[in-house]
Enzyme design. Structure first.
Site, mmCIF file in Angstrom:
data_model
loop_
_atom_site.group_PDB
_atom_site.id
_atom_site.type_symbol
_atom_site.label_atom_id
_atom_site.label_comp_id
_atom_site.label_asym_id
_atom_site.label_seq_id
_atom_site.Cartn_x
_atom_site.Cartn_y
_atom_site.Cartn_z
ATOM 1 N N ARG A 8 0.855 -1.181 0.000
ATOM 2 C CA ARG A 8 0.000 0.000 0.000
ATOM 3 C C ARG A 8 0.893 1.233 0.000
ATOM 4 O O ARG A 8 1.910 1.289 0.700
ATOM 5 C CB ARG A 8 -0.906 0.027 1.237
ATOM 6 C CG ARG A 8 -1.886 1.210 1.186
ATOM 7 C CD ARG A 8 -2.729 1.336 2.432
ATOM 8 N NE ARG A 8 -3.583 2.515 2.339
ATOM 9 C CZ ARG A 8 -4.256 3.029 3.362
ATOM 10 N NH1 ARG A 8 -4.193 2.453 4.558
ATOM 11 N NH2 ARG A 8 -4.989 4.112 3.197
ATOM 12 N N HIS A 9 0.536 2.225 -0.809
ATOM 13 C CA HIS A 9 1.322 3.460 -0.912
ATOM 14 C C HIS A 9 1.545 4.101 0.457
ATOM 15 O O HIS A 9 0.828 3.834 1.435
ATOM 16 C CB HIS A 9 0.602 4.450 -1.830
ATOM 17 C CG HIS A 9 -0.733 4.879 -1.297
ATOM 18 N ND1 HIS A 9 -0.884 5.815 -0.299
ATOM 19 C CD2 HIS A 9 -1.986 4.468 -1.606
ATOM 20 C CE1 HIS A 9 -2.157 5.984 -0.016
ATOM 21 N NE2 HIS A 9 -2.857 5.162 -0.797
ATOM 22 N N ASN A 50 -4.795 10.654 4.365
ATOM 23 C CA ASN A 50 -4.713 9.470 5.222
ATOM 24 C C ASN A 50 -4.587 9.888 6.681
ATOM 25 O O ASN A 50 -5.271 9.358 7.556
ATOM 26 C CB ASN A 50 -3.491 8.617 4.858
ATOM 27 C CG ASN A 50 -3.615 7.887 3.551
ATOM 28 O OD1 ASN A 50 -2.644 7.789 2.809
ATOM 29 N ND2 ASN A 50 -4.788 7.360 3.240
ATOM 30 N N GLN A 66 -9.882 8.782 0.025
ATOM 31 C CA GLN A 66 -9.221 9.364 -1.140
ATOM 32 C C GLN A 66 -9.796 8.846 -2.455
ATOM 33 O O GLN A 66 -10.024 9.616 -3.375
ATOM 34 C CB GLN A 66 -7.711 9.079 -1.083
ATOM 35 C CG GLN A 66 -7.050 9.800 0.059
ATOM 36 C CD GLN A 66 -5.585 9.470 0.198
ATOM 37 O OE1 GLN A 66 -4.740 10.336 0.085
ATOM 38 N NE2 GLN A 66 -5.278 8.213 0.454
ATOM 39 N N ARG A 89 0.252 9.113 -5.744
ATOM 40 C CA ARG A 89 0.794 8.655 -4.468
ATOM 41 C C ARG A 89 1.371 7.253 -4.577
ATOM 42 O O ARG A 89 2.355 6.927 -3.905
ATOM 43 C CB ARG A 89 -0.272 8.729 -3.375
ATOM 44 C CG ARG A 89 -1.551 7.933 -3.630
ATOM 45 C CD ARG A 89 -2.624 8.298 -2.615
ATOM 46 N NE ARG A 89 -3.873 7.554 -2.754
ATOM 47 C CZ ARG A 89 -4.891 7.941 -3.512
ATOM 48 N NH1 ARG A 89 -4.812 9.048 -4.239
ATOM 49 N NH2 ARG A 89 -6.005 7.219 -3.557
ATOM 50 N N GLU A 149 -7.336 2.584 -7.586
ATOM 51 C CA GLU A 149 -8.109 2.451 -6.358
ATOM 52 C C GLU A 149 -9.590 2.470 -6.704
ATOM 53 O O GLU A 149 -9.999 2.868 -7.809
ATOM 54 C CB GLU A 149 -7.760 3.600 -5.394
ATOM 55 C CG GLU A 149 -8.583 3.699 -4.120
ATOM 56 C CD GLU A 149 -8.495 2.487 -3.190
ATOM 57 O OE1 GLU A 149 -8.842 1.386 -3.649
ATOM 58 O OE2 GLU A 149 -8.122 2.666 -2.005
ATOM 59 N N HIS A 195 -3.366 0.301 -3.510
ATOM 60 C CA HIS A 195 -4.195 1.036 -2.552
ATOM 61 C C HIS A 195 -4.873 0.101 -1.559
ATOM 62 O O HIS A 195 -5.125 -1.073 -1.847
ATOM 63 C CB HIS A 195 -5.238 1.849 -3.319
ATOM 64 C CG HIS A 195 -4.624 2.753 -4.332
ATOM 65 N ND1 HIS A 195 -4.172 4.004 -4.027
ATOM 66 C CD2 HIS A 195 -4.365 2.561 -5.656
ATOM 67 C CE1 HIS A 195 -3.657 4.564 -5.116
ATOM 68 N NE2 HIS A 195 -3.754 3.704 -6.107
#
Length: 206
Positions: free
Chosen positions: A18-19, A25, A31, A73, A98, A153
């Protein structure tokens, strides 16, 4: 669970990341496909993830490349990881978007859960579609490009892995790494912390 088959090949593994963290966040905002850049914590998480993956390569073999969602991201996280592992620039994979959360994007998670229980949001990508889309993308990479690092994501990875394993997955944290294995028709997923794998989950693909 939708029937799917993987060819009987030697055991394979891909890393799912995951980024890193963004300001949304940190604030607890949804997002989705809104472009929100990494913050400094997120960049540090990406660098730490690269170190963890370098350590893991002693157990799982050398990583062969990095694939990333088209969102900035994820791309920046993937670039930091690729640089840390001396790999080529990430390949942008349009299958790794995502979830589109529709009107829930930008809303604080707790408020969104109150407004739309289970985050079943009108106008958002349906959860079953997200699960199928992600599972297809991950099995494709596992089959065609074992050794890849996939940067994507939280919602899509959690939903897709749950679909593949038939097990409810926990929330995936920013910068967290999960390993997806296959051996013949079986897949197995486990959380990676440095070079220690935990929480084994296995499912036979019927």
């Amino acid at each position: 669970m939708t029937a799917r088959q993987l060819p009987r090949v030697q055991p394979a593994v891909i890393a799912l990341v995951r980024h890193g963290e963004t300001d949304w966040n940190a604030a607890g905002r949804i997002q989705g496909r809104t472009e929100v850049p990494l913050n400094e914590t997120g960049r540090a998480q990406a660098a730490a993830t690269a170190l963890a993956l370098a350590e893991a390569s002693a157990s799982w073999g050398a990583w062969t490349g990095v694939r990333a969602s088209p969102l900035g991201r994820a791309i920046e996280t993937a670039e930091i990881i690729a640089a840390g592992l001396s790999l080529a620039q990430p390949h942008i994979d349009d299958a790794l978007w995502e979830r589109d959360f529709g009107p829930a994007e930008g809303v604080i998670v707790a408020e969104a859960q109150r407004m739309w229980p289970g985050l079943d949001v009108p106008g958002a990508e349906p959860l079953d579609v997200l699960a199928e889309r992600t599972a297809d993308a991950l099995t494709r990479v596992l089959r065609e490009e074992p050794g890849s690092i996939v940067v994507a994501h939280g919602a899509m990875l959690r939903t897709g892995l749950g679909h593949l394993t038939g097990v409810s997955m926990p929330r995936i944290q920013n910068g967290e790494v999960w390993l997806l294995h296959s051996a013949g028709s079986e897949v197995r997923v486990e959380r990676l912390h440095g070079d220690v794998a935990e929480v084994p989950r296995t499912q036979e693909l019927a």
